[in-house]
Design a protein around this motif. Structure first.
Motif: not given
Ligand code: BTN
Length: 254
Positions: A106-114, A117-122, A130-143
């Motif tokens: 479930x990991x997406x990496x750029x330049x070798x770093x996470x 991420x994806x958190x999928x739950x049923x 049955x329903x799927x919860x597809x949770x996605x978090x993306x670090x886009x801009x520098x915090x």
């Protein structure tokens, strides 16, 4: 932040701050049981990832959202949706970054770093659909607030790799559209084309890695990539090939 085109009739619940969009989606799925609902937050105080990890979710910089889906799929195929979501993320980053990579499951990496991420739950909704919860978090801009020290070494943002801040709404639109396209593809042709595309982004195949099993065992071996069920195959030093369906994969030396 959200463009109507990408919503395609989805209901949206937008929050400045919440605990976890996956928790909100889970509650809604259990009570209403309606699919195609999107929960999105500017920040999360209890953002969570696989294996009970915390997902650092500061305001105004990343994307944190959860989609309720009711895919016309066999329940056994649901775990493969995590892989499909990884492919959707890679497709969405085209034009922004050169080489997005995926690490099972479930990991997406750029330049070798996470970086995402994806958190999928049923869950079983009304009438036990049955329903799927597809949770996605993306670090886009520098915090503005730096990532916690223990994370900083291992995680990245899209901005750090592409060299400029990105409009988060644009990326959200792309991810939602790509998820729809992939769900259509899966409904028509099954998972094979999606798994092939996933293999194209696999950054672990041919590398030595460590598998931490859910029972606490450690298996070191060579990644042979994913099979047609989306399971990760690892060949250990004795030549035994393990089919991995759960646990954690570690690529750095342990
Ligand atoms: C992981 O890498 O283990 C998965 C991280 C998933 C994070 C997202 S952010 C939106 C949604 N809400 C959560 O609490 N988690 C997911």
């Amino acid at each position: 932040m959200i463009n109507d085109g990408a919503l395609r009739g989805r209901q949206v619940h937008y929050f400045q701050e919440t605990g976890s969009t996956n928790d909100l989606a889970r509650e809604a799925a259990l009570s209403d049981g309606e699919p195609d609902v999107l929960f999105i937050a500017e920040s999360q105080s209890k953002g969570r990832g696989r294996l009970n990890r915390t997902w650092f979710s500061p305001p105004g910089t990343g994307l944190y959202f959860s989609l309720i889906l009711s895919p016309a799929l066999d329940l056994r195929d649901y775990p493969k949706l995590t892989l499909a979501a990884g492919v959707a993320l890679c497709r969405s980053l085209k034009g922004y970054v050169a080489n997005p990579g995926l690490k099972w499951p479930n990991d997406l990496l750029l330049a070798g770093k996470k970086t995402a991420g994806i958190l999928s739950e049923t869950v079983r909704g009304k009438k036990s659909t049955p329903l799927v919860i597809l949770g996605i978090g993306i670090n886009i801009n520098e915090p503005g607030r730096k990532f916690p020290a223990e994370l900083a070494e291992q995680i990245n943002t899209v901005e750090a790799v592409c060299g400029r801040p990105l409009p988060r709404g644009e990326l959200l639109d792309r991810v939602l559209l790509n998820i729809d396209d992939l769900l259509n593809l899966i409904e028509k042709h099954g998972f094979d084309p999606v798994l092939d595309e996933w293999r194209h982004y696999d950054i672990c195949k041919g590398r030595t890695l460590t598998w931490l099993t859910t029972e606490g065992q450690t298996v070191k071996g060579l990644s042979l990539g994913i099979d047609n069920q989306g399971l990760l195959k690892i060949r250990d030093r004795e030549g035994v090939v393990h089919e991995v369906a759960s646990g954690d994969i570690i690529t750095r030396p342990v």
